[in-house]
Write a protein that holds these residues in place. Structure first.
Motif, PDB file in Angstrom:
ATOM      1  N   ARG A   2     -14.081   8.049  -2.043  1.00  0.00           N
ATOM      2  CA  ARG A   2     -13.486   6.297  -2.273  1.00  0.00           C
ATOM      3  C   ARG A   2     -12.662   6.096  -0.539  1.00  0.00           C
ATOM      4  N   ARG A   3     -12.941   5.003  -0.596  1.00  0.00           N
ATOM      5  CA  ARG A   3     -12.600   4.369   0.973  1.00  0.00           C
ATOM      6  C   ARG A   3     -12.220   3.181   0.908  1.00  0.00           C
ATOM      7  N   TYR A   4     -11.395   2.398   1.495  1.00  0.00           N
ATOM      8  CA  TYR A   4     -10.935   1.035   1.414  1.00  0.00           C
ATOM      9  C   TYR A   4     -10.544   0.004   2.983  1.00  0.00           C
ATOM     10  N   ALA A   5     -10.379  -1.088   3.183  1.00  0.00           N
ATOM     11  CA  ALA A   5     -10.106  -2.170   3.814  1.00  0.00           C
ATOM     12  C   ALA A   5      -8.527  -2.703   3.704  1.00  0.00           C
ATOM     13  N   SER A   6      -9.019  -3.811   4.077  1.00  0.00           N
ATOM     14  CA  SER A   6      -7.369  -4.606   4.294  1.00  0.00           C
ATOM     15  C   SER A   6      -7.830  -5.639   4.111  1.00  0.00           C
ATOM     16  N   ARG A   7      -7.119  -6.827   3.766  1.00  0.00           N
ATOM     17  CA  ARG A   7      -7.450  -8.383   3.361  1.00  0.00           C
ATOM     18  C   ARG A   7      -6.005  -8.917   3.388  1.00  0.00           C
ATOM     19  N   ARG A   8      -6.416 -10.234   3.968  1.00  0.00           N
ATOM     20  CA  ARG A   8      -5.625 -10.864   4.401  1.00  0.00           C
ATOM     21  C   ARG A   8      -4.730 -11.899   2.725  1.00  0.00           C
ATOM     22  N   VAL A   9      -3.571 -12.408   2.643  1.00  0.00           N
ATOM     23  CA  VAL A   9      -3.171 -12.755   2.122  1.00  0.00           C
ATOM     24  C   VAL A   9      -1.792 -14.125   1.537  1.00  0.00           C
ATOM     25  N   GLY A  34      -4.081 -15.584   6.391  1.00  0.00           N
ATOM     26  CA  GLY A  34      -2.759 -15.655   5.507  1.00  0.00           C
ATOM     27  C   GLY A  34      -1.995 -14.382   6.518  1.00  0.00           C
ATOM     28  N   ASP A  35      -0.386 -14.331   5.886  1.00  0.00           N
ATOM     29  CA  ASP A  35       0.328 -14.339   6.707  1.00  0.00           C
ATOM     30  C   ASP A  35       1.140 -12.717   6.341  1.00  0.00           C
ATOM     31  N   ASP A  36       0.516 -12.435   5.069  1.00  0.00           N
ATOM     32  CA  ASP A  36       0.779 -10.423   4.470  1.00  0.00           C
ATOM     33  C   ASP A  36      -0.522 -10.133   4.340  1.00  0.00           C
ATOM     34  N   VAL A  37      -0.652  -8.722   4.777  1.00  0.00           N
ATOM     35  CA  VAL A  37      -1.518  -7.787   4.788  1.00  0.00           C
ATOM     36  C   VAL A  37      -1.800  -6.929   3.468  1.00  0.00           C
TER      37      VAL A  37
END
Length: 262
Positions: free
Chosen positions: A225-232, A209-212
């Motif tokens: 609470r913890r979060y990670a990134s992904r591509r869309v 994906g071209d956006d994070v």
């Protein structure tokens, strides 16, 4: 190409209010314009009866796609917070003994703002192994905990589960008929007539994906609470409106008098 054991669970997320926060804080709690992965997985985890401290490994691997069927409008809710005893309010920081420090200068009122999407509707696709999706669909139909659209104060309307479909996220979101409410459908018909299809924006999780976006929940534990990134990727699909096709051929030999029994 979708794996033969993979399916797409389609969810209809609609309600008077929704709020999909990403990095909100107490004084200002914003909402993204569409459901986040953390919000969708939180809804599914609640349906299954998972506790906040329970692991999410199997849910994190699910891919999410969101179609905007009805964008809704932004609502700002203005609040003031004060101590009913008239005492100064503490600040978020604590001292060495774990006691909250007093505000400096002293404050007796906090101003908070909360943002919501009102009258919005989304079709969310959840892609993964068929067996897991079937169990999730059953859980959403009979949830262990109350379901919410991002916040506890935002209950969803029914139906939520639209079904489980073969193919990819893009294919499932393209083939699912438009879910907008009667008022939006009437306005579309007034402007465009009874078109057979409508162009709707979609956001689909994909490795290239071209956006994070930073909304993958690693832990919902209140103190961890913890979060990670992904591509869309953002694009458009042409979905069926559900209106009769005005260009469809009519049956040959139609006899209007047959309706009268002549």
């Amino acid at each position: 190409m979708a794996h033969r054991d993979h399916r797409v669970l389609l969810l209809r997320l609609a309600g008077p209010l929704q709020s999909w926060g990403e990095q909100s804080r107490f004084n200002r709690r914003e909402t993204r314009p569409q459901p986040t992965k953390s919000g969708v997985l939180g809804l599914l985890a609640a349906a299954q009866g998972r506790r906040r401290e329970d692991p999410l490994n199997d849910l994190i691997d699910l891919a999410i796609g969101v179609r905007v069927d009805q964008a809704g409008t932004l609502l700002r809710d203005y609040h003031t917070v004060s101590d009913y005893r008239g005492r100064p309010l503490p600040q978020a920081a604590v001292n060495a003994k774990g006691v909250q420090k007093p505000t400096s200068p002293v404050k007796y009122t906090h101003v908070t703002q909360r943002f919501y999407l009102q009258d919005a509707l989304f079709v969310v696709g959840v892609a993964g192994q068929a067996e897991l999706l079937e169990s999730l669909a059953a859980a959403v139909r009979r949830p262990a905990f109350p379901l919410a659209l991002g916040r506890r104060s935002c209950p969803p309307t029914q139906p939520i589960v639209l079904g489980i479909h073969p193919g990819t996220l893009s294919e499932a979101l393209t083939e699912q008929p438009w879910q907008a409410g009667p008022a939006v459908r009437r306005d579309f018909q007034r402007r465009h007539g009874r078109r057979a299809r409508i162009d709707l924006s979609v956001t689909i999780e994909t490795p290239d994906g071209d956006d994070v976006v930073h909304d993958v929940p690693l832990s919902f534990a209140p103190r961890d609470r913890r979060y990670a990134s992904r591509r869309v990727t953002h694009s458009w699909v042409s979905a069926p409106t559900g209106f009769p096709d005005p260009d469809a051929p009519t049956a040959e030999g139609h006899d209007p008098f047959a309706l009268l029994g002549w």
